[in-house]
Design a protein around this motif. Structure first.
Motif: not given
Length: 272
Positions: A118, A143-144, A148, A196-197, A200, A264-265, A272
């Motif tokens: 994050d 993603f990591r 958020p 986890g996005f 998309c 987006n996260k 998700p």
């Protein structure tokens, strides 16, 4: 850009001083991908980076990173690449342009990114992910490090299908001589979603670059020829004229498909 051997270890730099000089003549100082500032701005259309912390993944020689720093108002932008020659060039450019207070450039061996969970409000990338064969591992890392609610905005060079590359595409990749791990938009979108996005999207830019590349080839053969030869030598320029000629075939067929990517996260608490 990112270069790896088959076992994931760093290979010899693919973007050495000759490549940096040649592409600077063709695409602008510090740019290792086409379109210049205008295409960067199109990738980022609608994304608010003001006051945000931004990662430029595969930053190359830093031209794009520095453009974003000058024009988008981020609190900080970090350019990341695994190749040392481009990172050294980018760091020098940041000092020259007086942007070191908001720009830093980081290099590491291929693999996990050297950033915290994050850490960034936005992740940007311009035509660099093609060099990473494992798209699922790549998007899991992006993603990591994204906060958020953060946004991913990128462009990359994709192939227009999931099948075996055509003979023309194989000829083009061989002419490039780079570590191209091309995949389709379907493959990218699946890898992004698996990471986890959400939200998309993939937008083909084949029509745009098909014509731009035609102009690049014409300029290499004509008005830019002497300048490019002075920068890197005649043999290097002639080799790239052959490469652009091979690339034009797969752009015209639609098999080579530069693409804008956006996702987006999920914000904290969202599913998700």
């Amino acid at each position: 850009m990112v270069a790896t051997d088959g076992d994931g270890t760093a290979s010899e730099p693919e973007y050495d001083e000759a490549a940096i000089r040649f592409l600077g003549v063709l695409w602008g100082e510090g740019y290792l991908s086409p379109g210049g500032p205008a295409e960067v701005d199109r990738v980022l259309a609608g994304v608010d980076l003001k006051g945000r912390r931004v990662l430029d993944f595969g930053c190359g020689a830093g031209g794009i990173t520095l453009h974003i720093a000058r024009t988008q108002g981020p609190a900080e932008i970090v350019g990341y690449d695994v190749e040392q020659p481009v990172i050294e060039r980018a760091r020098a450019a940041a000092v020259t342009q007086g942007l070191s207070s908001i720009v830093r450039f980081v290099s590491s061996s291929p693999g996990s990114l050297p950033f915290d969970v994050d850490e960034f409000d936005a992740v940007f990338s311009k035509d660099a992910m093609i060099h990473v064969p494992d798209k699922q591992a790549l998007f899991a890392e992006l993603f990591r490090v994204l906060k958020p609610g953060g946004v991913f905005a990128a462009s990359d060079w994709l192939i227009g299908h999931d099948g075996e590359p055509s003979p023309d595409m194989k000829d083009y990749i061989a002419a490039e001589g780079l570590s191209f791990g091309m995949a389709s938009s379907r493959h990218y979108l699946r890898a992004m979603a698996t990471a986890g996005f959400v939200d998309c999207t993939a937008e083909s830019r084949n029509g745009w670059y098909r014509e731009v590349a035609r102009g690049e080839l014409a300029r290499l053969k004509g008005p830019l020829y002497d300048e490019a030869v002075a920068a890197v030598g005649e043999a290097y320029v002639e080799k790239n004229i052959r490469t652009w000629t091979a690339m034009q075939k797969v752009l015209d067929s639609g098999e080579h498909c530069p693409t804008h990517l956006r996702a987006n996260k999920p914000a904290a608490g969202e599913r998700p």
